[in-house]
Motif scaffolding. Structure first.
Motif, mmCIF file in Angstrom:
data_model
loop_
_atom_site.group_PDB
_atom_site.id
_atom_site.type_symbol
_atom_site.label_atom_id
_atom_site.label_comp_id
_atom_site.label_asym_id
_atom_site.label_seq_id
_atom_site.Cartn_x
_atom_site.Cartn_y
_atom_site.Cartn_z
ATOM 1 N N MET A 119 49.114 -39.518 21.897
ATOM 2 C CA MET A 119 49.074 -38.051 21.309
ATOM 3 C C MET A 119 50.301 -37.621 22.401
ATOM 4 S SD MET A 119 46.844 -34.622 21.083
ATOM 5 C CE MET A 119 45.975 -35.563 19.833
ATOM 6 N N SER A 120 51.662 -37.278 21.831
ATOM 7 C CA SER A 120 52.980 -36.731 22.515
ATOM 8 C C SER A 120 53.215 -35.479 22.889
ATOM 9 C CB SER A 120 53.607 -37.288 21.297
ATOM 10 O OG SER A 120 54.034 -36.483 20.139
ATOM 11 N N ASP A 121 52.250 -34.668 22.211
ATOM 12 C CA ASP A 121 52.235 -33.034 22.470
ATOM 13 C C ASP A 121 51.608 -32.493 23.322
ATOM 14 O OD1 ASP A 121 54.375 -32.747 20.952
ATOM 15 O OD2 ASP A 121 52.663 -33.286 18.920
ATOM 16 N N VAL A 122 49.960 -33.742 23.961
ATOM 17 C CA VAL A 122 49.492 -32.697 24.855
ATOM 18 C C VAL A 122 49.727 -33.432 26.149
ATOM 19 C CG1 VAL A 122 46.839 -31.823 24.779
ATOM 20 C CG2 VAL A 122 48.085 -31.590 22.861
ATOM 21 N N THR A 123 48.958 -32.511 27.189
ATOM 22 C CA THR A 123 48.163 -34.206 28.287
ATOM 23 C C THR A 123 47.219 -33.359 29.463
ATOM 24 O OG1 THR A 123 50.352 -34.231 28.960
ATOM 25 C CG2 THR A 123 49.327 -35.066 30.822
ATOM 26 N N ILE A 124 46.584 -34.147 29.302
ATOM 27 C CA ILE A 124 44.686 -33.276 29.552
ATOM 28 C C ILE A 124 45.310 -33.736 31.154
ATOM 29 C CG2 ILE A 124 43.056 -34.226 30.165
ATOM 30 C CD1 ILE A 124 42.368 -35.334 26.942
ATOM 31 N N VAL A 125 44.487 -32.904 32.050
ATOM 32 C CA VAL A 125 44.438 -32.481 33.449
ATOM 33 C C VAL A 125 43.211 -31.871 34.335
ATOM 34 C CG1 VAL A 125 45.574 -31.684 35.581
ATOM 35 C CG2 VAL A 125 46.479 -31.798 33.632
ATOM 36 N N VAL A 126 42.844 -32.991 34.602
ATOM 37 C CA VAL A 126 41.222 -33.607 34.862
ATOM 38 C C VAL A 126 41.844 -33.007 36.848
ATOM 39 C CG1 VAL A 126 39.662 -34.647 35.497
ATOM 40 C CG2 VAL A 126 40.893 -34.501 33.336
ATOM 41 N N ALA A 127 41.155 -32.411 37.343
ATOM 42 C CA ALA A 127 40.908 -31.676 39.096
ATOM 43 C C ALA A 127 39.196 -32.984 39.002
ATOM 44 C CB ALA A 127 40.988 -30.548 39.049
ATOM 45 N N THR A 128 39.398 -33.066 40.100
ATOM 46 C CA THR A 128 37.756 -33.578 40.409
ATOM 47 C C THR A 128 38.030 -33.940 41.787
ATOM 48 O OG1 THR A 128 36.069 -35.591 40.062
ATOM 49 C CG2 THR A 128 38.829 -36.348 40.652
ATOM 50 N N ARG A 129 36.664 -34.261 42.327
ATOM 51 C CA ARG A 129 36.291 -34.588 44.209
ATOM 52 C C ARG A 129 34.927 -35.437 43.658
ATOM 53 N NH1 ARG A 129 34.755 -31.944 49.212
ATOM 54 N NH2 ARG A 129 36.239 -33.394 51.107
ATOM 55 N N ASP A 130 34.574 -36.929 44.348
ATOM 56 C CA ASP A 130 33.563 -37.403 44.361
ATOM 57 C C ASP A 130 32.811 -37.388 42.927
ATOM 58 O OD1 ASP A 130 34.591 -37.626 46.809
ATOM 59 O OD2 ASP A 130 33.129 -36.534 48.032
ATOM 60 N N ARG A 131 33.201 -37.781 41.966
ATOM 61 C CA ARG A 131 32.500 -37.645 41.063
ATOM 62 C C ARG A 131 33.348 -38.967 39.594
ATOM 63 N NH1 ARG A 131 31.053 -32.745 39.146
ATOM 64 N NH2 ARG A 131 30.242 -31.377 40.602
#
Length: 275
Positions: free
Chosen positions: A1-13
Motif C-alpha cells: 500500500m503506497s499511501d500508508v505506513t504503519i508505525v509501531v512503538a514498542t519495548r520488550d514485546r
C-alpha cells in the motif's frame, strides 16, 4: 500500500510482535524503545524497518517513525494490535475525500471474542455531533492503536509529547490538531483488533501515569478552572494523588509551554466532561 505506513512503538514485546506484524497490510516501521529482549530481531525478521533507540522515548518514539515514513498517511498500531483487512485502504479513501480531516479513529474490537472497546462505544454516541465536512462523529480524543493521521498535519502539530511518555498521551495531540483547525472523526467502518498484552502491566502505575497526564494536558492547553477541577478530582484516590504529585513536580518546567486552546475547542472539550 503506497499511501500508508504503519508505525509501531514498542519495548520488550517480542512475543506480541511475532503475532501482530504478519497481519499488517502496509509497510511497517518499528521504533524500538531500547528493548532488552530480542524485539528488534523479531521485527526485522517479520520484514519491518526497525529503528533502535538508545533510550525509551515512550509515545514520542512514534514521531521518529512518522518522520521517516514517505507516505501521506501514518497509521499507528501497538505491538498487540492490527488493522482489519481492507481498513487502511478504506481510510485512505475517506481522508482523500475529506481534506480538512487530519485524523480518523477506528472502531476497536478487543480480544478473541471481539468485545467492543468502551472508548469506541463512547465515540459512537457522538457527543460532539456530526459537523458538516467530517466523515463521522467529531472527536477530541482517540486510542493511538486505532488512529490514522495525515502525516503533514501530525508533524506540524508536534506529534506526541515527549513529556507525557505513555498513558493518555492522545488528548494533547487531539487538542493541538483541533486548535490548528483540523477535523478529527470517528469512523466505525474502520476496524482495529486489539489483543492486550498482560506482560509487565501494573494497573496502579498505569492509573498514576494517566492521572499525571490528564493534569499535565489540562495545564498545557486548558483554562485554569479546568485544571483546578481535574486536580480536585485526582484527590479522590491514592493513584490520583500520586499522579497529582508527579504532575506538580513537572509544572515549573512547562510554564512556557502552556498554550490554552481557542475558546471553541475548549467549549467542545468541556462538553465531553459528561461522557
Amino acid at each position: 500500500m503506497s499511501d500508508v505506513t504503519i508505525v509501531v512503538a514498542t519495548r520488550d514485546r517480542a512475543p506480541e510482535l511475532r503475532r501482530s506484524l504478519g497481519r499488517h497490510e502496509a509497510p511497517v516501521i518499528v521504533i524500538d524503545n531500547a528493548s532488552a529482549d530480542d524485539t528488534p530481531r523479531v521485527a526485522e525478521e517479520a520484514g519491518a524497518h526497525v529503528l533502535r533507540l538508545p533510550r525509551n522515548l515512550g509515545a514520542a518514539a512514534r514521531n521518529l517513525g512518522a518522520e521517516r515514513a514517505g507516505t501521506r498517511y501514518i497509521a499507528f498500531a501497538d505491538d498487540d494490535s492490527w488493522w482489519a483487512p481492507g481498513a487502511l485502504g478504506r481510510a485512505v479513501e475517506i481522508l482523500d475525500a475529506h481534506p480538512g480531516t487530519a485524523l480518523l479513529a477506528a472502531r476497536v474490537l478487543v480480544g478473541e471474542d471481539e468485545r467492543p472497546e468502551p472508548v469506541s462505544e463512547q465515540m459512537a454516541l457522538a457527543p460532539l455531533g456530526r459537523p458538516a465536512g467530517l466523515p463521522g462523529p467529531a472527536i477530541l480524543g482517540f486510542l493511538a492503536c486505532s488512529a490514522i493521521v495525515r502525516r503533514d498535519a501530525f508533524l506540524d502539530a508536534g506529534g506526541f509529547s515527549d513529556v507525557l511518555h505513555f498513558g493518555g498521551e492522545e488528548e494533547l495531540l487531539a487538542l493541538d490538531l483541533a486548535a490548528a483547525g483540523w477535523g478529527l472523526a470517528y469512523a466505525p467502518e474502520l476496524v482495529v483488533h486489539h489483543h492486550p498484552s498482560t506482560q509487565g502491566r501494573d494497573p496502579s502505575a498505569r492509573r498514576r501515569r494517566e492521572a499525571r497526564n490528564r493534569l499535565l494536558t489540562a495545564w498545557l492547553r486548558r483554562p485554569l478552572p479546568a485544571v483546578a477541577r481535574i486536580a480536585a478530582s485526582a484527590l479522590g484516590s491514592r493513584d490520583g494523588r500520586a499522579g497529582l504529585a508527579d504532575a506538580a513536580r513537572l509544572v515549573p518546567a512547562l510554564l512556557r509551554a502552556r498554550r490554552p486552546v481557542p475558546p471553541a475547542v475548549e467549549a467542545a472539550r468541556a462538553r465531553l466532561t459528561r461522557y
